[in-house]
Design an enzyme around this catalytic site. Structure first.
Site, mmCIF file in Angstrom:
data_model
loop_
_atom_site.group_PDB
_atom_site.id
_atom_site.type_symbol
_atom_site.label_atom_id
_atom_site.label_comp_id
_atom_site.label_asym_id
_atom_site.label_seq_id
_atom_site.Cartn_x
_atom_site.Cartn_y
_atom_site.Cartn_z
ATOM 1 C CB ALA A 19 -1.268 -0.106 0.919
ATOM 2 C CB CYS A 102 -3.525 -6.340 5.441
ATOM 3 S SG CYS A 102 -3.188 -4.716 6.340
ATOM 4 C CE LYS A 141 2.349 -10.532 0.887
ATOM 5 N NZ LYS A 141 2.036 -9.493 1.797
ATOM 6 C CG ASN A 202 6.810 -11.873 1.431
ATOM 7 O OD1 ASN A 202 5.990 -11.301 2.109
ATOM 8 N ND2 ASN A 202 7.466 -11.206 0.784
ATOM 9 N N GLY A 203 9.184 -12.469 2.491
ATOM 10 C CA GLY A 203 9.712 -12.315 3.930
ATOM 11 C C GLY A 203 11.133 -11.762 3.934
ATOM 12 C CG ASP A 204 12.940 -10.799 7.203
ATOM 13 O OD1 ASP A 204 12.146 -10.132 7.222
ATOM 14 O OD2 ASP A 204 12.730 -11.204 8.564
#
Ligand SMILES: Cc1cc2nc3c(=O)[nH]c(=O)nc-3n(C[C@H](O)[C@H](O)[C@H](O)COP(=O)(O)O)c2cc1C
Length: 332
Positions: A19, A102, A141, A202-204
């Site tokens: 966003a 989210c 997701k 996904n992530g870091d």
């Protein structure tokens, strides 16, 4: 299983939905630097189903952005289905993604985003309703769960798959973790083992080496990058080179950074309006593009005060004149 996008022998690289960041101009820039797929920022299914013009405007994209997914959030399966049908008819993206990740209070209070993870029956109802309302592939997701007590990404993934999701992205943190702690890549690996549909990790992931490490660790079908792409679309090109056995392309020079920042700014002016507001909202990108440069603190202080893109152009030109006179004259 592989995604229908990207490269035969290596994972696809995806720009994450973000966003206020993954808007059309930035998506175009990242596609240009080798992101195989992009996803819109999250869009309210209620806003879409009511036909709110501002919400519809947030979904516009240019043909060069394809393949693109539009991401919807909401907790009412019927409203989500209506929104998915409208998105399909009006915008025809390549897929529709559902946001179950989210963590923002305003969203989860109404059971949207990761709020849905408290009720996996609802998650399934939403996926089923959306998949039944569009001929496009539907993806989801998710986070690993609402909290540590309910942390179970494999069950969440299986429920989404059963309900008709065609791919699943896991950001392996719980909602209560928000962004603290480390993303647990072991959970992505377990999900890859458990699901038949492609799993997107996904992530870091903040460096090209991280992309390779995540793929080696998890064998995911695609790596999705969010914060690591801030002011750094070069990450996609560098990661692709490493994944295909090449050398890591060198980092961009300050002049290259400024050139891309200004190309990005011009797209924002064209697509979002040549206004003071566009320039002010763009300040964050300018800050990210200049991160790590010599004298960045002072440079960013000046960029955070701009009210027009012309000011940013002047600040960049002055920086290059002051710091690298030879480079500035070579660029003329
Ligand atoms: C500014 C910002 C906005 C985000 N907006 C969204 C969004 O609209 N939809 C979504 O699914 N995730 C959103 N996320 C989460 C990211 O897509 C991603 O899952 C998370 O940042 C972890 O990835 P990273 O470690 O690569 O940043 C957002 C993250 C950030 C930092």
């Amino acid at each position: 299983m592989k995604l229908p996008y990207g490269h035969a022998s290596a994972p696809a690289l995806i720009l994450a939905p973000m966003a206020g960041v993954s808007e059309s101009p930035f998506r175009q820039i990242c596609r240009g630097f080798g992101a195989d797929v992009v996803v819109s920022e999250f869009i309210s299914s209620v806003g879409v189903s009511l036909g709110i013009e501002r919400v519809l405007a947030d979904m516009r994209f240019e043909p060069v952005e394809r393949p693109i997914g539009i991401q919807l959030y909401g907790a009412d399966p019927a409203v989500m289905a209506r929104a998915a049908a409208l998105v399909t008819e009006l915008f025809a993206p390549d897929f529709v993604d559902i946001n179950f990740g989210c963590p923002v209070k305003k969203v989860v209070r109404n059971n949207g985003g990761s709020g849905c993870l408290k009720d996996l029956g609802l998650v399934q109802d939403i996926v089923r309703a959306v998949a039944g309302a569009t001929h496009l592939p539907v993806t989801a997701k998710v986070r690993s769960g609402w909290d540590e007590l309910h942390r179970d990404p494999v069950t969440i993934g299986l429920r989404c798959q059963d309900a008709g999701a065609r791919a699943l992205t896991l950001h392996p943190r719980t909602r209560t973790q928000m962004y603290t702690g480390d993303a647990d890549w072991d959970e992505i690996a377990r999900l890859v083992e458990a699901l038949e549909i492609p799993v997107i990790g996904n992530g870091d992931v903040t460096t090209p080496e991280d992309v390779v490490a995540m793929h080696n660790h998890t064998r995911c079908a695609a790596v999705m990058i969010a914060r690591g792409a801030f002011g750094n679309p070069w990450l996609f090109r560098q990661a692709r080179a490493l994944l295909t056995g090449g050398l890591r392309p060198v980092d961009p020079t300050p002049a290259e950074r400024f050139e891309v920042a200004l190309a990005h700014a011009r797209l924002a002016l064209r697509l979002q309006g040549n206004t003071r507001r566009t320039a002010i909202e763009f300040r964050k990108h300018l800050g990210w593009y200049t991160k790590g440069l010599p004298g960045a603190a002072e440079l960013r202080q000046r960029l955070f005060a701009i009210e027009s893109m012309a000011e940013a152009e002047r600040i960049f030109a002055a920086y290059l004149e002051d710091r690298t006179p030879a480079m500035a004259s070579a660029a003329r």
